[in-house]
Design an enzyme around this catalytic site. Sequence first.
Site: not given
Length: 507
Positions: A28, A196
């Site tokens: 991420d 997301e």
Amino acid sequence: MAFSAEPWVADLGNGTYKNPILHADYSDPDVVRVGDDYWMTSSSFSHVPALPILHSKDLVNWQLVTHALPRLVPEAGFVTPQHGKGVWAPAIRHHAGKFWIYYPDPDYGIYVITAKDPAGKWSEPVLVKGGRGLIDPCPLWDDDGRVYLIHGWAKSRAMVGNVLTLLELNAEGTTVIDDFGYVINGDKLPNYRTLEGPKFLKRDGWYYVFAPAGGVKPGWQSVFRAKSIRGPYEDRIVLAQGKSPVNGPHQGALVDTPKGEEWFIHFQDKDAYGRIVHLQPVTWKDGWPLMGTGVTSGEKTGEPVLVHKKPALPAQPIAVPPTSDDFAAKKLGLQWQWQANPGKHWYSLTEKSGSLRLFAQPETVPGNLYDAPYLLMQKFPALEFSATTVLDASGGAAQAGLIVFGFDYAWVGVRDGRLVQVTVDKASEKPKANYVTAEALTGKVHLRVEVRDGGKCRFSYSLDGKTFTPLGAEFTANVGRWVGAKVGIFAAGASGHADFEEFIVGQ
């Protein structure tokens, strides 16, 4: 000590680079440019220290310079390993003369920390919004001075997912003053699932949300835009695997260069190697970004590039995050992480000069290291590599050695005075252990693991540091909870210690 060649270098030395730019589990990733410097952070889950800070000047060569979060909070919640919990996808930004990181803990809420110098000390975490299931926050300071935060939801905690929520924060960015609800609802979009990882920006009067969907492994990267911050947002898939070998090109950061080039940094989930980091070229057309191969083909949905011309930035020396360690420093190298908040007396770099002393810690579960907080490990740094250490087990630790860790794990070392190789399958469930015993051991032993494509691991040992003898069967490294496999060292037992003279990572 001269370490062997780095096992993965993305800079090809001829003005081009290869992907991934980091063949390591920097999950991420988010990046911000300030002046001529780029700063990256990433998820770290329950590993400590947390929130790595990496620095680059050319987007290809990266150095690990610190961790923004020395210990996980709340302190009592991370005394023992909390696999898959802790720090999820963060966002790093620069505003009003300081750096900001908003990060989520899916069991506690969204936190913010700040620093004047990203390589220095960061502030203590402030809980911006408490609650279970709040993930992937990203702030936006609007032109009128208002502060917004967009975030996703973890269905495992909140019973809702595939939606993005918009909040307004106070001027200090530390607490919520308004909740606008779902600003983008993936359930109302065809074929969308697991929306997301949003990243928020404003450009030419448009509000943009860069967000992946479709799941980490098979998914894609989308971009949403609207004239009003509250929508309605239109969407476009801008990066997908297509015919490339790079599955699920997933969330990351849009950054520019001082000369106006733009690039997208994202991750790919590569099983035991974790979520590795890629760099894609970006151009814009009609208010939408073209990424990867779309830059040259004009396709709205580009595919990841494997080799490309480097960004037009000043040439930089080769740089990679650290791996090898001769344990000569006064502090542990930045590559090392524990499985939980460490105790004060777990290790020493001064008790034996040139060695790391690990003080044996009691097994949490006899015969199973899965929930041992005292494993000292680092990320897999390349597709193929070796790791070698020198163990002196004369300090009385019941067991100590070199470990490759995940849902399954294996280690080679000393157990009750004998040289062993131990494999444990399904360590998080009902572990099945396999022991291969060699000979009684006195003195030092060189331990090695060679990792080959696919995470195939072969352990060996040497008594002279020259001739290595294989021990045990080949072991295939396995993922952990949301993370790749890790490699490192440990000492366990009711008392005693083990000394490690070095840890050398090479090709």
